[in-house]
Design a protein around this motif. Structure first.
Motif, PDB file in Angstrom:
ATOM      1  N   TRP A 100       9.430  -6.058  -5.805  1.00 55.42           N
ATOM      2  CA  TRP A 100       8.749  -6.958  -6.735  1.00 55.42           C
ATOM      3  C   TRP A 100       7.531  -6.278  -7.342  1.00 55.42           C
ATOM      4  O   TRP A 100       7.270  -6.407  -8.540  1.00 55.42           O
ATOM      5  CB  TRP A 100       8.335  -8.226  -5.989  1.00 55.42           C
ATOM      6  N   LEU A 101       6.761  -5.529  -6.544  1.00 55.17           N
ATOM      7  CA  LEU A 101       5.591  -4.825  -7.045  1.00 55.17           C
ATOM      8  C   LEU A 101       5.991  -3.740  -8.036  1.00 55.17           C
ATOM      9  O   LEU A 101       5.342  -3.579  -9.084  1.00 55.17           O
ATOM     10  CB  LEU A 101       4.807  -4.222  -5.885  1.00 55.17           C
ATOM     11  N   ALA A 102       7.057  -3.013  -7.750  1.00 55.45           N
ATOM     12  CA  ALA A 102       7.533  -1.999  -8.695  1.00 55.45           C
ATOM     13  C   ALA A 102       7.989  -2.659  -9.994  1.00 55.45           C
ATOM     14  O   ALA A 102       7.724  -2.153 -11.088  1.00 55.45           O
ATOM     15  CB  ALA A 102       8.675  -1.193  -8.082  1.00 55.45           C
ATOM     16  N   ARG A 103       8.641  -3.785  -9.893  1.00 53.45           N
ATOM     17  CA  ARG A 103       9.093  -4.505 -11.082  1.00 53.45           C
ATOM     18  C   ARG A 103       7.909  -5.004 -11.909  1.00 53.45           C
ATOM     19  O   ARG A 103       7.906  -4.911 -13.136  1.00 53.45           O
ATOM     20  CB  ARG A 103       9.996  -5.674 -10.660  1.00 53.45           C
ATOM     21  N   GLN A 104       6.878  -5.548 -11.245  1.00 49.53           N
ATOM     22  CA  GLN A 104       5.685  -6.011 -11.954  1.00 49.53           C
ATOM     23  C   GLN A 104       4.999  -4.850 -12.668  1.00 49.53           C
ATOM     24  O   GLN A 104       4.558  -4.979 -13.802  1.00 49.53           O
ATOM     25  CB  GLN A 104       4.706  -6.663 -10.978  1.00 49.53           C
ATOM     26  N   SER A 105       4.898  -3.726 -11.995  1.00 51.17           N
ATOM     27  CA  SER A 105       4.268  -2.548 -12.593  1.00 51.17           C
ATOM     28  C   SER A 105       5.041  -2.104 -13.829  1.00 51.17           C
ATOM     29  O   SER A 105       4.454  -1.783 -14.868  1.00 51.17           O
ATOM     30  CB  SER A 105       4.213  -1.423 -11.563  1.00 51.17           C
ATOM     31  N   TYR A 106       6.354  -2.096 -13.717  1.00 49.63           N
ATOM     32  CA  TYR A 106       7.195  -1.697 -14.843  1.00 49.63           C
ATOM     33  C   TYR A 106       7.038  -2.667 -16.017  1.00 49.63           C
ATOM     34  O   TYR A 106       6.867  -2.250 -17.161  1.00 49.63           O
ATOM     35  CB  TYR A 106       8.654  -1.650 -14.376  1.00 49.63           C
ATOM     36  N   ASP A 107       7.066  -3.964 -15.737  1.00 52.57           N
ATOM     37  CA  ASP A 107       6.945  -4.952 -16.808  1.00 52.57           C
ATOM     38  C   ASP A 107       5.579  -4.899 -17.470  1.00 52.57           C
ATOM     39  O   ASP A 107       5.464  -5.036 -18.692  1.00 52.57           O
ATOM     40  CB  ASP A 107       7.207  -6.364 -16.281  1.00 52.57           C
ATOM     41  N   LEU A 108       4.520  -4.698 -16.689  1.00 55.89           N
ATOM     42  CA  LEU A 108       3.187  -4.594 -17.278  1.00 55.89           C
ATOM     43  C   LEU A 108       3.045  -3.335 -18.125  1.00 55.89           C
ATOM     44  O   LEU A 108       2.370  -3.343 -19.153  1.00 55.89           O
ATOM     45  CB  LEU A 108       2.125  -4.624 -16.188  1.00 55.89           C
ATOM     46  N   ASP A 109       3.689  -2.258 -17.708  1.00 59.96           N
ATOM     47  CA  ASP A 109       3.666  -1.027 -18.503  1.00 59.96           C
ATOM     48  C   ASP A 109       4.360  -1.252 -19.842  1.00 59.96           C
ATOM     49  O   ASP A 109       3.859  -0.835 -20.892  1.00 59.96           O
ATOM     50  CB  ASP A 109       4.342   0.094 -17.724  1.00 59.96           C
ATOM     51  N   ARG A 110       5.492  -1.912 -19.817  1.00 63.18           N
ATOM     52  CA  ARG A 110       6.211  -2.193 -21.066  1.00 63.18           C
ATOM     53  C   ARG A 110       5.406  -3.134 -21.960  1.00 63.18           C
ATOM     54  O   ARG A 110       5.374  -2.979 -23.170  1.00 63.18           O
ATOM     55  CB  ARG A 110       7.581  -2.813 -20.787  1.00 63.18           C
ATOM     56  N   LEU A 111       4.756  -4.124 -21.377  1.00 60.68           N
ATOM     57  CA  LEU A 111       3.928  -5.044 -22.152  1.00 60.68           C
ATOM     58  C   LEU A 111       2.765  -4.302 -22.794  1.00 60.68           C
ATOM     59  O   LEU A 111       2.443  -4.528 -23.962  1.00 60.68           O
ATOM     60  CB  LEU A 111       3.409  -6.172 -21.251  1.00 60.68           C
ATOM     61  N   GLU A 117      19.072  -1.390 -16.482  1.00 60.20           N
ATOM     62  CA  GLU A 117      19.556  -0.023 -16.263  1.00 60.20           C
ATOM     63  C   GLU A 117      18.430   0.981 -16.448  1.00 60.20           C
ATOM     64  O   GLU A 117      18.301   1.941 -15.683  1.00 60.20           O
ATOM     65  CB  GLU A 117      20.715   0.276 -17.209  1.00 60.20           C
ATOM     66  N   ARG A 118      17.612   0.765 -17.478  1.00 60.80           N
ATOM     67  CA  ARG A 118      16.490   1.680 -17.724  1.00 60.80           C
ATOM     68  C   ARG A 118      15.487   1.595 -16.579  1.00 60.80           C
ATOM     69  O   ARG A 118      14.955   2.617 -16.142  1.00 60.80           O
ATOM     70  CB  ARG A 118      15.818   1.330 -19.048  1.00 60.80           C
ATOM     71  N   PHE A 119      15.259   0.392 -16.059  1.00 61.01           N
ATOM     72  CA  PHE A 119      14.338   0.217 -14.935  1.00 61.01           C
ATOM     73  C   PHE A 119      14.844   0.972 -13.705  1.00 61.01           C
ATOM     74  O   PHE A 119      14.082   1.681 -13.052  1.00 61.01           O
ATOM     75  CB  PHE A 119      14.178  -1.264 -14.629  1.00 61.01           C
ATOM     76  N   VAL A 120      16.116   0.828 -13.391  1.00 58.22           N
ATOM     77  CA  VAL A 120      16.688   1.518 -12.226  1.00 58.22           C
ATOM     78  C   VAL A 120      16.628   3.033 -12.431  1.00 58.22           C
ATOM     79  O   VAL A 120      16.282   3.776 -11.510  1.00 58.22           O
ATOM     80  CB  VAL A 120      18.140   1.045 -11.987  1.00 58.22           C
ATOM     81  N   LEU A 176      11.236   8.537 -10.364  1.00 60.40           N
ATOM     82  CA  LEU A 176       9.971   8.690  -9.662  1.00 60.40           C
ATOM     83  C   LEU A 176      10.135   9.521  -8.396  1.00 60.40           C
ATOM     84  O   LEU A 176       9.217  10.215  -7.983  1.00 60.40           O
ATOM     85  CB  LEU A 176       9.391   7.315  -9.313  1.00 60.40           C
ATOM     86  N   LYS A 177      11.304   9.446  -7.780  1.00 63.89           N
ATOM     87  CA  LYS A 177      11.642  10.224  -6.588  1.00 63.89           C
ATOM     88  C   LYS A 177      10.571  10.087  -5.511  1.00 63.89           C
ATOM     89  O   LYS A 177      10.042  11.057  -4.994  1.00 63.89           O
ATOM     90  CB  LYS A 177      11.841  11.698  -6.952  1.00 63.89           C
ATOM     91  N   ILE A 178      10.226   8.850  -5.205  1.00 58.23           N
ATOM     92  CA  ILE A 178       9.250   8.594  -4.156  1.00 58.23           C
ATOM     93  C   ILE A 178      10.018   8.239  -2.893  1.00 58.23           C
ATOM     94  O   ILE A 178      10.549   7.136  -2.784  1.00 58.23           O
ATOM     95  CB  ILE A 178       8.312   7.434  -4.540  1.00 58.23           C
ATOM     96  N   PRO A 179      10.099   9.161  -1.944  1.00 57.90           N
ATOM     97  CA  PRO A 179      10.822   8.836  -0.721  1.00 57.90           C
ATOM     98  C   PRO A 179       9.978   7.915   0.150  1.00 57.90           C
ATOM     99  O   PRO A 179       8.755   8.036   0.206  1.00 57.90           O
ATOM    100  CB  PRO A 179      11.021  10.194  -0.048  1.00 57.90           C
TER     101      PRO A 179
END
Length: 137
Positions: free
Chosen positions: A96-107, A10-13, A19-22
């Motif tokens: 997948w790239l957005a998810r990887q970026s998010y996970d690396l930021d959290r790590l 939920e936090r990821f979504v 980000l509001k990137i159209p």
């Protein structure tokens, strides 16, 4: 302790929406995706219809026309499949790239120690007194 997967998702979504990137090419990508699917289906139908047309007559000219239609249908199916695959993978890989970026930021946040509190004014940092001049020789 880590947050439950539901809260993380939920936090990821939520952060992704912030980000509001159209995507300026979203409508174009959808058009190419649908066109690829349509070409693939039409190519399969043309290829399947050409077989009975080629076998229904003994006239070699009519058989050649049916074979040309069949080969055109196969080519359309291959091009449509490539378009469909390309644009469907684009959406998946973008997520997948957005998810990887998010996970690396959290790590990075978990592994980076918190910044030290600033030293009060007037006191030297780390209890080291400044040296008054050059070192003796």
């Amino acid at each position: 302790m880590t947050a439950p997967p539901d809260a993380r998702a939920e936090r990821f979504v939520r952060e992704l929406a912030e980000l509001k990137i159209p995507d300026p090419a979203a409508a174009r990508a959808t058009l190419w995706l649908r066109l690829g699917g349509l070409l693939m289906a039409a190519g399969l139908v043309l290829g399947a219809l050409a077989f009975p047309f080629a076998h229904a007559t003994d006239n070699s000219l009519a058989q050649g026309d049916a074979l040309a239609i069949g080969l055109g249908g196969i080519a359309a199916a291959v091009v449509g499949g490539a378009l469909f695959l390309r644009y469907s993978l684009t959406g998946f890989l973008r997520f997948w790239l957005a998810r990887q970026s998010y996970d690396l930021d959290r790590l990075g946040e978990r592994l980076t120690p918190p910044a030290p509190a600033p030293a009060p004014q007037g006191e030297p940092r780390h209890a080291v007194t400044p040296h008054p001049g050059p070192a003796p020789r």
